[in-house]
Design a protein around this motif. Structure first.
Motif, PDB file in Angstrom:
ATOM      1  N   THR A 211       0.851  -1.191   0.000  1.00 32.52           N
ATOM      2  CA  THR A 211       0.000   0.000   0.000  1.00 32.52           C
ATOM      3  C   THR A 211       0.890   1.245   0.000  1.00 32.52           C
ATOM      4  N   PRO A 212       0.311   2.412  -0.236  1.00 35.23           N
ATOM      5  CA  PRO A 212       1.108   3.653  -0.208  1.00 35.23           C
ATOM      6  C   PRO A 212       1.809   3.903   1.129  1.00 35.23           C
ATOM      7  N   ARG A 213       1.383   3.229   2.172  1.00 35.93           N
ATOM      8  CA  ARG A 213       2.048   3.412   3.468  1.00 35.93           C
ATOM      9  C   ARG A 213       3.562   3.236   3.361  1.00 35.93           C
ATOM     10  N   GLY A 214       4.006   2.175   2.703  1.00 41.57           N
ATOM     11  CA  GLY A 214       5.440   1.901   2.658  1.00 41.57           C
ATOM     12  C   GLY A 214       5.979   1.613   1.274  1.00 41.57           C
ATOM     13  N   GLN A 215       5.120   1.610   0.256  1.00 43.78           N
ATOM     14  CA  GLN A 215       5.575   1.252  -1.094  1.00 43.78           C
ATOM     15  C   GLN A 215       6.686   2.177  -1.582  1.00 43.78           C
ATOM     16  N   ALA A 216       7.664   1.584  -2.246  1.00 36.67           N
ATOM     17  CA  ALA A 216       8.724   2.340  -2.904  1.00 36.67           C
ATOM     18  C   ALA A 216       9.090   1.594  -4.182  1.00 36.67           C
ATOM     19  N   PRO A 217       9.535   2.311  -5.217  1.00 34.38           N
ATOM     20  CA  PRO A 217       9.819   1.646  -6.502  1.00 34.38           C
ATOM     21  C   PRO A 217      10.755   0.449  -6.379  1.00 34.38           C
TER      22      PRO A 217
END
Length: 314
Positions: A211-217
């Motif tokens: 989720t956007p909470r911890g996502q990174a490319p």
């Protein structure tokens, strides 16, 4: 932004590829001064832009440390082929390469280098410090012994059977077969719950990474199955009773999950030969709350910062 971050590539003759890293500088950084430095190591399947960098790296930089958060070889923006390999031996060697780089910087005091690792990075930090004497202090944040985890939860509690399957897959790939890449997490929390998964670590890991909470490319949770044998045969804590003598801080939450940080933290605290060691067990705290949740990370940093100040500054 309350501090400056510089992205660099570390080229060392010991490797055939570069290691990508972010250096977090103190707010009033002066390149004419000498600073204590901390290497910050990311979790398994993570990257330097996540908890090791944007939470702990940033916080320690604000306290006056030069912090270098790096991507493991074969992962993130670092080099190494094939991709998506979690090789404990190489992960430990990465620390040596980063130390080699730090000691060349005119603003880093080579006698005041510490290391902090989160989750698998905590286990790797401990393993690296056992034989890398240039590391002077170690903080493990909800640290996990990835070897134990690979033999147990990640190996279906059948390490020999896992190794047999890995051997067959590696032979298939050597003969031109398709590579097998496993995502170790469900695609969503909802999918995990529908599958009957109730383990707090799996659910919270999915919430963090998916989720956007911890996502990174570069924060991927997938691994090349044919290259997992080295982890099954590895132990982060081997000879800790003899070789782990540096000051040690172990931070864990008291909500145990399937990834085993609570158990591993208790074990290494008891086994370490360190004369100066501390175990911080945070109440009502889970593994992934220590990644990025403000209340949990703030409580951890209340002990982490004085620990490094005592052993790298005083």
């Amino acid at each position: 932004m309350d501090h400056v971050i510089e992205t660099i590539s570390i080229r060392n003759p010991g490797l055939a590829w570069d290691i990508a890293a972010d250096i977090h500088f103190p707010p009033s950084f002066d390149k004419g001064n000498m600073y204590p430095a901390i290497i910050s190591a990311h979790p398994i399947g993570s990257c330097k832009e996540q908890t090791s960098g944007n939470v702990y790296g940033a916080a320690l930089a604000r306290e006056g440390f030069v912090v270098i958060a790096f991507d493991a070889s074969y992962q993130g923006a670092s080099g190494g082929e094939p991709r998506l390999i979690e090789d404990p031996g190489q992960r430990v060697e990465d620390f040596r390469q980063v130390v080699d780089y730090l000691v060349t910087l005119p603003y880093v005091d080579a006698d005041r280098i510490g290391v902090l690792g989160v989750c698998g990075g905590g286990g790797y930090s401990i393993s690296a410090a056992k034989s890398e004497r240039r590391i002077k202090a170690v903080a493990s944040i909800t640290g996990v012994n990835f070897g134990r985890m690979s033999r147990e939860g990640f190996g279906g509690y059948d390490p020999v059977g896992t190794l047999e399957a890995i051997a067959q897959q590696r032979t298939a790939e050597a003969c031109g077969g398709k590579a097998r890449v496993d995502d170790v997490l469900p695609p969503s929390v909802g999918a995990a719950e529908q599958a009957g998964i109730a383990d707090i670590d799996v659910l919270e890991a999915t919430d963090y990474y998916k989720t956007p909470r911890g996502q990174a490319p570069h924060g991927l949770t997938s691994f090349l199955f044919s290259r997992r044998a080295a982890a099954v045969d590895w132990d982060a804590f081997h000879l800790a009773e003899v070789l782990l003598t540096q000051p040690l801080l172990v931070v864990i939450g008291d909500k145990p999950g399937g990834f085993g940080a609570y158990r591993d933290g208790q074990e290494i605290y008891g086994r370490a030969a360190s004369k100066h060691k501390q175990l911080l067990v945070l109440p009502n705290t889970s593994h992934y709350e220590l990644y990025d949740q403000p209340k949990a990370t703030a409580k951890a940093l209340e002990t982490i910062v004085p620990f490094f100040q005592k052993h790298l500054v005083a």
